[in-house]
Design an enzyme around this catalytic site. Sequence first.
Site, PDB file in Angstrom:
ATOM      1  N   THR A 164       0.165  -3.929   6.701  1.00  0.00           N
ATOM      2  CA  THR A 164       1.026  -3.281   7.308  1.00  0.00           C
ATOM      3  C   THR A 164       1.429  -4.771   8.685  1.00  0.00           C
ATOM      4  O   THR A 164       0.200  -5.256   8.980  1.00  0.00           O
ATOM      5  CB  THR A 164       0.504  -2.490   8.055  1.00  0.00           C
ATOM      6  OG1 THR A 164       1.094  -1.187   6.962  1.00  0.00           O
ATOM      7  CG2 THR A 164       2.229  -2.069   9.009  1.00  0.00           C
ATOM      8  N   PRO A 166       4.228  -6.028  11.468  1.00  0.00           N
ATOM      9  CA  PRO A 166       5.092  -5.506  12.450  1.00  0.00           C
ATOM     10  C   PRO A 166       6.687  -5.192  11.655  1.00  0.00           C
ATOM     11  O   PRO A 166       7.073  -4.129  12.512  1.00  0.00           O
ATOM     12  CB  PRO A 166       5.078  -6.326  13.765  1.00  0.00           C
ATOM     13  CG  PRO A 166       4.027  -7.084  13.796  1.00  0.00           C
ATOM     14  CD  PRO A 166       3.629  -7.365  12.832  1.00  0.00           C
ATOM     15  N   SER A 168       6.864  -5.216   8.142  1.00  0.00           N
ATOM     16  CA  SER A 168       6.863  -4.708   7.148  1.00  0.00           C
ATOM     17  C   SER A 168       5.730  -3.856   6.953  1.00  0.00           C
ATOM     18  O   SER A 168       4.630  -3.709   6.807  1.00  0.00           O
ATOM     19  CB  SER A 168       6.133  -5.665   6.265  1.00  0.00           C
ATOM     20  OG  SER A 168       5.026  -6.196   6.252  1.00  0.00           O
ATOM     21  N   PHE A 194      -0.600  -1.427  13.265  1.00  0.00           N
ATOM     22  CA  PHE A 194      -1.402  -0.432  13.099  1.00  0.00           C
ATOM     23  C   PHE A 194      -3.323  -0.402  12.416  1.00  0.00           C
ATOM     24  O   PHE A 194      -3.426   0.533  11.524  1.00  0.00           O
ATOM     25  CB  PHE A 194      -1.194   0.356  13.143  1.00  0.00           C
ATOM     26  CG  PHE A 194       0.495   0.649  13.130  1.00  0.00           C
ATOM     27  CD1 PHE A 194       1.459   1.096  14.791  1.00  0.00           C
ATOM     28  CD2 PHE A 194       2.269   0.495  12.063  1.00  0.00           C
ATOM     29  CE1 PHE A 194       2.283   1.238  14.907  1.00  0.00           C
ATOM     30  CE2 PHE A 194       2.796   0.306  13.001  1.00  0.00           C
ATOM     31  CZ  PHE A 194       2.971   0.600  14.289  1.00  0.00           C
ATOM     32  N   SER A 196      -6.548  -0.371  11.628  1.00  0.00           N
ATOM     33  CA  SER A 196      -7.947   0.734  11.999  1.00  0.00           C
ATOM     34  C   SER A 196      -8.582   0.041  11.733  1.00  0.00           C
ATOM     35  O   SER A 196      -8.878  -0.518  11.741  1.00  0.00           O
ATOM     36  CB  SER A 196      -7.713   1.973  10.836  1.00  0.00           C
ATOM     37  OG  SER A 196      -6.584   2.842  10.783  1.00  0.00           O
ATOM     38  N   ASN A 277      -3.495   3.321  -4.284  1.00  0.00           N
ATOM     39  CA  ASN A 277      -3.915   4.460  -5.465  1.00  0.00           C
ATOM     40  C   ASN A 277      -5.777   5.217  -4.882  1.00  0.00           C
ATOM     41  O   ASN A 277      -5.107   6.409  -4.505  1.00  0.00           O
ATOM     42  CB  ASN A 277      -3.970   3.712  -6.474  1.00  0.00           C
ATOM     43  CG  ASN A 277      -3.083   3.886  -7.674  1.00  0.00           C
ATOM     44  OD1 ASN A 277      -1.796   3.805  -6.959  1.00  0.00           O
ATOM     45  ND2 ASN A 277      -2.665   2.273  -7.631  1.00  0.00           N
ATOM     46  N   GLY A 377      -1.717  31.681  19.052  1.00  0.00           N
ATOM     47  CA  GLY A 377      -1.086  31.598  19.640  1.00  0.00           C
ATOM     48  C   GLY A 377      -1.415  30.569  20.724  1.00  0.00           C
ATOM     49  O   GLY A 377      -1.745  29.280  20.358  1.00  0.00           O
ATOM     50  N   GLU A 401      -0.724   4.801   4.161  1.00  0.00           N
ATOM     51  CA  GLU A 401      -1.731   5.287   3.258  1.00  0.00           C
ATOM     52  C   GLU A 401      -0.088   4.719   2.234  1.00  0.00           C
ATOM     53  O   GLU A 401      -0.010   5.528   1.083  1.00  0.00           O
ATOM     54  CB  GLU A 401      -2.219   5.856   2.486  1.00  0.00           C
ATOM     55  CG  GLU A 401      -3.293   5.903   2.947  1.00  0.00           C
ATOM     56  CD  GLU A 401      -4.378   4.499   3.016  1.00  0.00           C
ATOM     57  OE1 GLU A 401      -3.602   3.926   2.353  1.00  0.00           O
ATOM     58  OE2 GLU A 401      -5.686   4.886   3.364  1.00  0.00           O
ATOM     59  N   ARG A 413       9.997   6.704  -9.793  1.00  0.00           N
ATOM     60  CA  ARG A 413      10.391   5.347 -10.456  1.00  0.00           C
ATOM     61  C   ARG A 413       9.930   6.474 -12.194  1.00  0.00           C
ATOM     62  O   ARG A 413      10.111   5.641 -12.928  1.00  0.00           O
ATOM     63  CB  ARG A 413      10.258   4.714  -9.958  1.00  0.00           C
ATOM     64  CG  ARG A 413      10.495   3.805 -10.508  1.00  0.00           C
ATOM     65  CD  ARG A 413      10.128   1.800  -9.486  1.00  0.00           C
ATOM     66  NE  ARG A 413      10.549   2.396  -8.362  1.00  0.00           N
ATOM     67  CZ  ARG A 413       9.636   1.939  -7.515  1.00  0.00           C
ATOM     68  NH1 ARG A 413       7.960   2.525  -7.201  1.00  0.00           N
ATOM     69  NH2 ARG A 413      10.080   2.236  -6.219  1.00  0.00           N
TER      70      ARG A 413
END
Length: 419
Positions: A164, A166, A168, A194, A196, A277, A377, A401, A413
Site C-alpha cells: 500500500t 499513500p 494507491s 500503513f 504493520s 489470497n 451494556g 488485505e 467478476r
Amino acid sequence: MAAARALARGVRLGSYSIGRSRSLIFNTVQKRGIAACIDPSIGLTDEQKEFQKVAFDFAANEMAPHMAEWDQKEIFPVDAMRKAAQLGFGGIYVNPDVGGSGLSRLDTSIIFEALSTGCVSTTAYISIHNMCAWMIDTFGNNEQREKFCPDLCSMQKFASYCLTEPGSGSDAASLLTSAKLKGDHYILNGSKAFISGGGDTDVYVVMCRTGGKGPKGISCLVVEKGTPGLSFGKKEKKVGWNSQPTRAVIFEDCAIPVTNRLGAEGEGFNIAMKGLNGGRINIASCSLGAAHASVLLARDHMCVRKQFGETLSNSQFLQFRLAEMATKLVASRLLVRQAAMALQEGRPEAVSLCSMAKLFVTDECFSICNQALQIHGGYGYLKDYAVQQYVRDIRVHQILEGTNEVMRMIIARSLLTES
C-alpha cells in the site's frame, strides 16, 4: 462458575483475558453443552486437534494475560512472539528445509483462530510475518530462502509486507514506488503507507515499479533494515491493532542488490496477489478467534448479570441474539476452512472463495463482537472488559488485505466471466 463471574464482571489491566484458565475456551466446549455446538475442533484430525490445543494454551497463558497491557501501552511483544516461534508458529506454511513447519493452509487457519482468542492484534502481525516468510520461501531462489527464512521462522528477525502507498490502496496496480536498475543494484525511491511492524522489523518485502504502467511493470524486492536511505514515518495512533507498530516506510535512493529480487522482473504483482489470497484467509481466521472468544464472554455475562430481578440469560430476546451469533460464527468458520482447502489444493475457485471468506467472515465476526459488547451494556464500553478490545482490533479486518468492497468486485467478476 467463579471464573465465569470474574470474567463477566471484568478484571483490571494486565489480567483480563478470555481466560487465564483454558476452561473458558478449550475445556469448556467439552464440558458445557451450550458451547459444544461452536467447538472449533469439530471435524479436525487428531493431529490438528493437538496443535490447536498447543495454540489455545499459548493464547491463554502467554497472550491473554498481557493483551490489555500490550494494547494500552502499545507494546510490540517480541519475546512472546519468539516463544510462539519456538512452537513452530513463525513459519507455519514455510517448508521445513529452511526452518518452517510445513503445515497446510487449513492447519494455519486453525492455529491463527486459536491464537487470536488471546490477542488479535499480535496474531494478526504474526500472520503478516508468516505471509512474508512464505513469499520468500515460495518465490525466492535457494540462496534467498537460506539467507532469510531461518531467521524469520525463528522470529529472530521480523518481516513487513509493503504494498500500500499513500496514493494507491485498493488500486494496488497503480503504485508509484520505483526501482531503477543501475549495474547490479536497483535504486529504490518512494514510500509505503500503513505498514504493520514498520520501523521495528528487519525485512521488508516491497512491491515496486521496475517497468511501465500497470501490474506487469511491478517487481518484488527484499529490503533489509539498515539499508542507507531507508527511513520511517511517525508511529501511527490507531483505534486497535496497538500491539504492532504501524508506520510509513520511506525509500530515498536505496541501493538494493539485484540478488534481493524475488522472481523475475514484472512478477511482483502476481507474487503480491498470491500472498494476499492466503493473507485473506489468515485475517479471516483472526476474526474467527475474536468472535469465538466474544460469544463465550457474552454467554458468561448473560449467566451472571441481573436486570429486572433475573439474569440476562432468561431473556428470550438475548437468547435469540446469542443463538444468531453462534450460528454466524460456525458458518464463518466453515467458509474459511473451505477456502483454505481450495487454496492449498490450487483449485480454480480458490481466489473467489478466499475473497468470499474475507468478505463474509470479517463482516460477520465484527458484528458478533459488536453484539457481544452490546450484551455487556455499559460495562462492554469499559477497557476493564476484554470484549471492547476484540471489537477495536477486528474492525480493521474489513479494510486491510483488500477492502471488503474490493472483495465484492473480485467475486462478481468471477461470476460474470464464467457466465
